[in-house]
Motif scaffolding. Structure first.
Motif, PDB file in Angstrom:
ATOM      1  N   GLY A  36       0.773  -1.226   0.000  1.00 34.36           N
ATOM      2  CA  GLY A  36       0.000   0.000   0.000  1.00 34.36           C
ATOM      3  C   GLY A  36       0.806   1.279   0.000  1.00 34.36           C
ATOM      4  N   ASN A  37       2.111   1.201   0.197  1.00 31.42           N
ATOM      5  CA  ASN A  37       2.908   2.416   0.304  1.00 31.42           C
ATOM      6  C   ASN A  37       4.188   2.261  -0.525  1.00 31.42           C
ATOM      7  OD1 ASN A  37       3.824   4.922   1.084  1.00 31.42           O
ATOM      8  ND2 ASN A  37       4.452   4.272   3.140  1.00 31.42           N
ATOM      9  N   VAL A  38       4.017   2.273  -1.845  1.00 32.40           N
ATOM     10  CA  VAL A  38       5.127   2.026  -2.770  1.00 32.40           C
ATOM     11  C   VAL A  38       5.286   3.225  -3.681  1.00 32.40           C
ATOM     12  CG1 VAL A  38       5.997   0.570  -4.627  1.00 32.40           C
ATOM     13  CG2 VAL A  38       4.791  -0.462  -2.689  1.00 32.40           C
ATOM     14  N   THR A  39       6.537   3.661  -3.866  1.00 22.06           N
ATOM     15  CA  THR A  39       6.865   4.765  -4.770  1.00 22.06           C
ATOM     16  C   THR A  39       7.908   4.284  -5.766  1.00 22.06           C
ATOM     17  OG1 THR A  39       6.438   6.370  -2.998  1.00 22.06           O
ATOM     18  CG2 THR A  39       7.635   7.147  -4.944  1.00 22.06           C
ATOM     19  N   PRO A  40       7.507   3.835  -6.971  1.00 18.40           N
ATOM     20  CA  PRO A  40       8.503   3.401  -7.966  1.00 18.40           C
ATOM     21  C   PRO A  40       9.363   4.585  -8.404  1.00 18.40           C
ATOM     22  CG  PRO A  40       6.288   2.642  -8.538  1.00 18.40           C
ATOM     23  CD  PRO A  40       6.124   3.667  -7.450  1.00 18.40           C
ATOM     24  N   SER A  41      10.577   4.276  -8.807  1.00 20.47           N
ATOM     25  CA  SER A  41      11.484   5.348  -9.204  1.00 20.47           C
ATOM     26  C   SER A  41      12.624   4.782 -10.047  1.00 20.47           C
ATOM     27  CB  SER A  41      12.059   6.046  -7.968  1.00 20.47           C
ATOM     28  OG  SER A  41      13.034   7.005  -8.324  1.00 20.47           O
ATOM     29  N   ALA A  42      13.078   5.606 -10.964  1.00 20.23           N
ATOM     30  CA  ALA A  42      14.323   5.322 -11.671  1.00 20.23           C
ATOM     31  C   ALA A  42      15.498   5.759 -10.795  1.00 20.23           C
ATOM     32  CB  ALA A  42      14.343   6.033 -13.017  1.00 20.23           C
ATOM     33  N   PHE A  43      16.651   5.255 -11.112  1.00 22.85           N
ATOM     34  CA  PHE A  43      17.812   5.556 -10.274  1.00 22.85           C
ATOM     35  C   PHE A  43      19.077   5.436 -11.109  1.00 22.85           C
ATOM     36  CE2 PHE A  43      17.319   1.001 -10.113  1.00 22.85           C
ATOM     37  CZ  PHE A  43      18.617   0.512 -10.198  1.00 22.85           C
ATOM     38  N   THR A  44      20.126   5.982 -10.546  1.00 17.99           N
ATOM     39  CA  THR A  44      21.478   5.775 -11.072  1.00 17.99           C
ATOM     40  C   THR A  44      22.329   5.188  -9.955  1.00 17.99           C
ATOM     41  OG1 THR A  44      22.196   8.007 -10.457  1.00 17.99           O
ATOM     42  CG2 THR A  44      21.301   7.709 -12.685  1.00 17.99           C
ATOM     43  N   ARG A  45      23.294   4.433 -10.376  1.00 16.71           N
ATOM     44  CA  ARG A  45      24.206   3.809  -9.403  1.00 16.71           C
ATOM     45  C   ARG A  45      25.630   4.022  -9.892  1.00 16.71           C
ATOM     46  NH1 ARG A  45      25.267  -0.079  -5.569  1.00 16.71           N
ATOM     47  NH2 ARG A  45      27.059  -1.428  -6.008  1.00 16.71           N
ATOM     48  N   GLN A  46      26.478   4.482  -8.987  1.00 15.69           N
ATOM     49  CA  GLN A  46      27.908   4.657  -9.257  1.00 15.69           C
ATOM     50  C   GLN A  46      28.677   3.735  -8.322  1.00 15.69           C
ATOM     51  OE1 GLN A  46      28.401   6.681 -11.852  1.00 15.69           O
ATOM     52  NE2 GLN A  46      26.235   7.256 -11.817  1.00 15.69           N
ATOM     53  N   GLU A  47      29.682   3.097  -8.894  1.00 16.69           N
ATOM     54  CA  GLU A  47      30.472   2.149  -8.097  1.00 16.69           C
ATOM     55  C   GLU A  47      31.929   2.205  -8.517  1.00 16.69           C
ATOM     56  OE1 GLU A  47      28.865  -1.809  -7.659  1.00 16.69           O
ATOM     57  OE2 GLU A  47      30.878  -2.691  -7.749  1.00 16.69           O
ATOM     58  N   ILE A  48      32.785   2.166  -7.526  1.00 21.25           N
ATOM     59  CA  ILE A  48      34.228   2.067  -7.760  1.00 21.25           C
ATOM     60  C   ILE A  48      34.749   0.885  -6.950  1.00 21.25           C
ATOM     61  CG2 ILE A  48      34.550   4.524  -8.241  1.00 21.25           C
ATOM     62  CD1 ILE A  48      35.612   4.837  -5.380  1.00 21.25           C
ATOM     63  N   GLY A  49      35.848   0.331  -7.407  1.00 24.05           N
ATOM     64  CA  GLY A  49      36.423  -0.806  -6.695  1.00 24.05           C
ATOM     65  C   GLY A  49      37.783  -1.145  -7.247  1.00 24.05           C
ATOM     66  N   ALA A  50      38.416  -2.087  -6.598  1.00 31.69           N
ATOM     67  CA  ALA A  50      39.751  -2.516  -7.016  1.00 31.69           C
ATOM     68  C   ALA A  50      40.050  -3.861  -6.371  1.00 31.69           C
ATOM     69  CB  ALA A  50      40.817  -1.493  -6.634  1.00 31.69           C
ATOM     70  N   ALA A  51      40.907  -4.599  -7.036  1.00 30.21           N
ATOM     71  CA  ALA A  51      41.452  -5.849  -6.502  1.00 30.21           C
ATOM     72  C   ALA A  51      42.969  -5.771  -6.606  1.00 30.21           C
ATOM     73  CB  ALA A  51      40.923  -7.058  -7.255  1.00 30.21           C
ATOM     74  N   ALA A  52      43.641  -6.266  -5.596  1.00 26.20           N
ATOM     75  CA  ALA A  52      45.105  -6.185  -5.552  1.00 26.20           C
ATOM     76  C   ALA A  52      45.668  -7.522  -5.109  1.00 26.20           C
ATOM     77  CB  ALA A  52      45.574  -5.079  -4.604  1.00 26.20           C
ATOM     78  N   GLU A  53      46.829  -7.845  -5.666  1.00 27.14           N
ATOM     79  CA  GLU A  53      47.524  -9.059  -5.266  1.00 27.14           C
ATOM     80  C   GLU A  53      49.013  -8.848  -5.467  1.00 27.14           C
ATOM     81  OE1 GLU A  53      46.900 -11.386  -9.531  1.00 27.14           O
ATOM     82  OE2 GLU A  53      46.146 -12.247  -7.672  1.00 27.14           O
ATOM     83  N   SER A  54      49.791  -9.575  -4.717  1.00 31.70           N
ATOM     84  CA  SER A  54      51.248  -9.449  -4.773  1.00 31.70           C
ATOM     85  C   SER A  54      51.842 -10.581  -5.597  1.00 31.70           C
ATOM     86  CB  SER A  54      51.831  -9.468  -3.358  1.00 31.70           C
ATOM     87  OG  SER A  54      51.590 -10.741  -2.750  1.00 31.70           O
ATOM     88  N   ASP A  55      53.085 -10.367  -6.015  1.00 30.85           N
ATOM     89  CA  ASP A  55      53.852 -11.384  -6.727  1.00 30.85           C
ATOM     90  C   ASP A  55      55.224 -11.497  -6.077  1.00 30.85           C
ATOM     91  OD1 ASP A  55      54.552 -13.295  -8.515  1.00 30.85           O
ATOM     92  OD2 ASP A  55      54.941 -11.941 -10.185  1.00 30.85           O
ATOM     93  N   TRP A  56      55.216 -11.681  -4.770  1.00 33.23           N
ATOM     94  CA  TRP A  56      56.445 -11.735  -4.000  1.00 33.23           C
ATOM     95  C   TRP A  56      56.956 -13.168  -3.931  1.00 33.23           C
ATOM     96  CZ3 TRP A  56      53.668  -8.787   0.499  1.00 33.23           C
ATOM     97  CH2 TRP A  56      53.336  -7.499   0.061  1.00 33.23           C
ATOM     98  N   GLY A  57      58.205 -13.292  -3.571  1.00 37.45           N
ATOM     99  CA  GLY A  57      58.789 -14.617  -3.472  1.00 37.45           C
ATOM    100  C   GLY A  57      58.482 -15.314  -2.155  1.00 37.45           C
ATOM    101  N   ALA A  58      58.425 -14.578  -1.069  1.00 38.36           N
ATOM    102  CA  ALA A  58      58.261 -15.200   0.241  1.00 38.36           C
ATOM    103  C   ALA A  58      56.898 -14.899   0.850  1.00 38.36           C
ATOM    104  CB  ALA A  58      59.372 -14.745   1.184  1.00 38.36           C
ATOM    105  N   HIS A  59      56.465 -13.645   0.851  1.00 38.10           N
ATOM    106  CA  HIS A  59      55.235 -13.253   1.515  1.00 38.10           C
ATOM    107  C   HIS A  59      54.093 -13.146   0.492  1.00 38.10           C
ATOM    108  CE1 HIS A  59      58.111 -12.398   4.667  1.00 38.10           C
ATOM    109  NE2 HIS A  59      58.703 -11.505   3.893  1.00 38.10           N
ATOM    110  N   SER A  60      52.900 -12.785   0.975  1.00 38.05           N
ATOM    111  CA  SER A  60      51.749 -12.722   0.083  1.00 38.05           C
ATOM    112  C   SER A  60      50.767 -11.674   0.587  1.00 38.05           C
ATOM    113  CB  SER A  60      51.058 -14.092   0.012  1.00 38.05           C
ATOM    114  OG  SER A  60      49.855 -14.009  -0.725  1.00 38.05           O
ATOM    115  N   PHE A  61      50.113 -10.998  -0.372  1.00 38.04           N
ATOM    116  CA  PHE A  61      49.064 -10.030  -0.052  1.00 38.04           C
ATOM    117  C   PHE A  61      47.960 -10.143  -1.104  1.00 38.04           C
ATOM    118  CE2 PHE A  61      46.882  -6.008  -0.620  1.00 38.04           C
ATOM    119  CZ  PHE A  61      46.544  -5.664   0.683  1.00 38.04           C
ATOM    120  N   THR A  62      46.732 -10.222  -0.637  1.00 43.48           N
ATOM    121  CA  THR A  62      45.558 -10.209  -1.511  1.00 43.48           C
ATOM    122  C   THR A  62      44.495  -9.326  -0.874  1.00 43.48           C
ATOM    123  OG1 THR A  62      44.657 -12.198  -0.441  1.00 43.48           O
ATOM    124  CG2 THR A  62      45.984 -12.523  -2.433  1.00 43.48           C
ATOM    125  N   GLY A  63      43.731  -8.664  -1.708  1.00 42.07           N
ATOM    126  CA  GLY A  63      42.675  -7.796  -1.198  1.00 42.07           C
ATOM    127  C   GLY A  63      41.739  -7.350  -2.295  1.00 42.07           C
TER     128      GLY A  63
END
Length: 548
Positions: free
Chosen positions: A206-233
């Motif tokens: 009974g209480n609905v308001t349809p609407s158009a919208f826009t969506r903005q998104e940013i992101g990133a993925a990172a990983e290391s290429d080290w010999g001994a240690h490691s990082f991922t995110g």
């Protein structure tokens, strides 16, 4: 006088013809002496064993002791002369060289003989006894090896012509490459979408308001290429902006990272962190006012941990400490009322231990225990202590089915308020990835959480969530994905059960590695045993994604 004449008579009485003959005989003897000497040397050389002397060259000049050239009567250089050896010249006499070591002389304009290339070694047939023996020993003898046996002519074959290797087919030709930032490979992206939602606020019919919208998104993925240690995110942040329903504008985001430091061969230090950003809608049981919201209250969770893993052969022991901050934003209503949700923000501190044993490279069972405490900012009566125990295993079956699955039991005790009963229940967590074909992948994830609530007399909700995703590559740059999820929240102490269903389709068309066109359709539905809380929503969205 008489004596002088007698001597002259004796001399003159010797015949002149005899003197002339004697002189000619002496001259002939001296002329034939070199020839006689050379013949004697030749006979003596032939009588001795050894390599034959090279034949003298025709029309060759020989140098004598005084440097003059001479030829014999036959037009050949004289042999056996003073200061000469047969078959040698003056230069050889000075250097002491031997004719037997010199190459065969060539006439002027004569080309050197052509040298034929060496033939390759014989190679046995693949079905021959020699080839089968080499296959058993995993060693192919080559000429020069101690165990090399030349194949018989009946089993020999010329070596095959080497073929050019085929180019390697890239598994994901349209995946982003990324950029190097310091010692990390980072893959950033930006996405812009436009869409339509027929129920942005998740309100009842009974209480609905349809609407158009826009969506903005940013992101990133990172990983290391080290010999001994490691990082991922990885991380992402997004924001919905509705044209006709601004109270439904809301941010969202999620991210995590893991840093592994190899302190020693059998000791690792793990540093991890995570965050989650979401909102509460009008259908949330934590919103107790019946009025209309003027904003969607934000719920932000930040956590981090430090752990140590010690390896004893196949046994791994892990000890980890963690800290977590849960922030709840106040809810504001259009009638001016404000619900104090920030008092339910809390800090959590915990310690967990885990032991795992590698039965084989594909199966690694484990057992895990966790204890924690939650301290609220204002609603201190909801402070609690919790215990969770899990047992499970990680597995890898022929590299087609991999994942982790565990089962356990958890309980939270609210020691400050005796009216709040303990929150307890089974725990089920899983993460499975099934590669059906090289073009089709299926992933299944299941989680169990013990969530806080603001409802009186209820300690919280035991929430089970299951997410299913099926992705199929129609072409190398076109991927179709089907999504489905079910979330069940059971609030203890009160008669309230909410189940949320969500399903949808998503298609991605990669123009290049950096440009992707996206489109999606999502259907949401909430079923609750509390009247007036059910709702449905349909969302259509198209957009463009720029990635690197």
């Amino acid at each position: 006088m008489i004596a002088r004449r007698s001597s002259e008579v004796q001399v003159s009485s010797f015949p002149r013809r005899g003197v002339r003959r004697a002189a000619l005989s002496l001259t002939a003897l001296l002329a034939f002496a070199p020839i006689w000497t050379a013949g004697a040397q030749q006979i003596d050389r032939l009588s001795k064993p050894g390599p034959p002397a090279p034949a003298p060259m025709d029309d060759s000049l020989r140098l004598g002791d005084d440097g003059s050239a001479s030829l014999d009567a036959a037009g050949a250089p004289p042999e056996g002369g003073a200061g000469e050896l047969p078959g040698t010249d003056a230069m050889d006499l000075r250097s002491g060289a031997d004719d037997e070591d010199r190459p065969a002389p060539r006439r002027p304009g004569q080309r050197p003989p052509k040298r034929m290339p060496a033939l390759p070694p014989l190679v046995p047939y693949a079905t021959s006894a020699e080839a089968r023996r080499a296959a058993r020993l995993n060693h192919v003898p080559v000429p020069g090896d101690a165990d090399y046996i030349a194949p018989s002519p009946t089993t020999a074959a010329p070596p095959p012509i080497p073929s050019k290797p085929r180019p390697r087919v890239e598994e994901r030709p349209y995946a982003p490459i990324g950029i190097d930032v310091g010692l990390l490979r980072v893959r950033p992206y930006y996405e812009s979408d436009i869409g339509f939602n027929n129920n942005p606020g998740g309100s009842q019919s009974g209480n609905v308001t349809p609407s158009a919208f826009t969506r903005q998104e940013i992101g990133a993925a990172a990983e290391s290429d080290w010999g001994a240690h490691s990082f991922t995110g990885k991380m992402r942040l997004g924001y919905y902006d509705y044209f006709n329903a601004h109270p439904s504008d809301a941010p969202d985001g999620v991210g995590d990272f893991l840093l592994r430091l190899d302190a020693a061969r059998d000791l690792k230090i793990n540093v991890d962190g995570a965050y989650s950003l979401g909102t509460q809608g009008a259908s949330s049981p934590n919103i107790i006012n019946a009025g209309q919201l003027s904003n969607r209250p934000i719920v932000a969770i930040f956590s981090g941990g430090l752990g140590f893993t010690k390896t004893f052969n196949r046994l791994d022991l892990t000890l980890r400490g963690s800290a977590e901050r849960d922030y709840w934003q106040d809810a504001h209503f259009t009638d001016g009322y404000t619900q104090n949700l920030s008092a339910y923000s809390y800090n959590a501190y915990g310690v967990s231990g885990r032991a795992s044993y590698e039965l084989n490279p594909g199966v690694k069972p484990f057992i895990e225990a966790n204890v924690d405490t939650r301290l609220h900012d204002g609603a201190y009566w909801r402070d609690s202590n919790g215990v969770q125990v899990r047992a499970g295993t990680s597995f890898e079956i022929t590299r087609l089915l991999t994942g982790v699955i565990s089962v356990g039991y958890g309980q939270r005790n609210y020691y400050r308020d005796p009216l709040l009963i303990p929150l307890r229940g089974p725990l089920l967590d899983s993460s499975l990835l099934w590669t059906v074909t090289p073009l089709t992948r299926v992933s299944l994830r299941g989680t169990t959480t013990m969530d806080e609530t603001t409802m009186p007399l209820s300690p919280g909700a035991l929430t089970h969530a299951v997410n299913l995703e099926v992705a199929h590559a129609l072409m190398r740059n076109v991927t179709l994905t089907a999504l489905g999820s079910v979330t069940n929240s059971r609030y203890e102490g009160v008669n309230l059960i909410q189940t949320t269903y969500q399903g949808g389709l998503q298609v991605e068309y990669s123009l290049t590695r950096s440009v992707v066109v996206k489109g999606s359709f999502t259907h949401q539905r909430l079923d609750s045993n509390q009247p007036g809380s059910d709702y449905t929503a349909n969302i259509i969205m198209v957009g463009l994604r720029l990635q690197r």
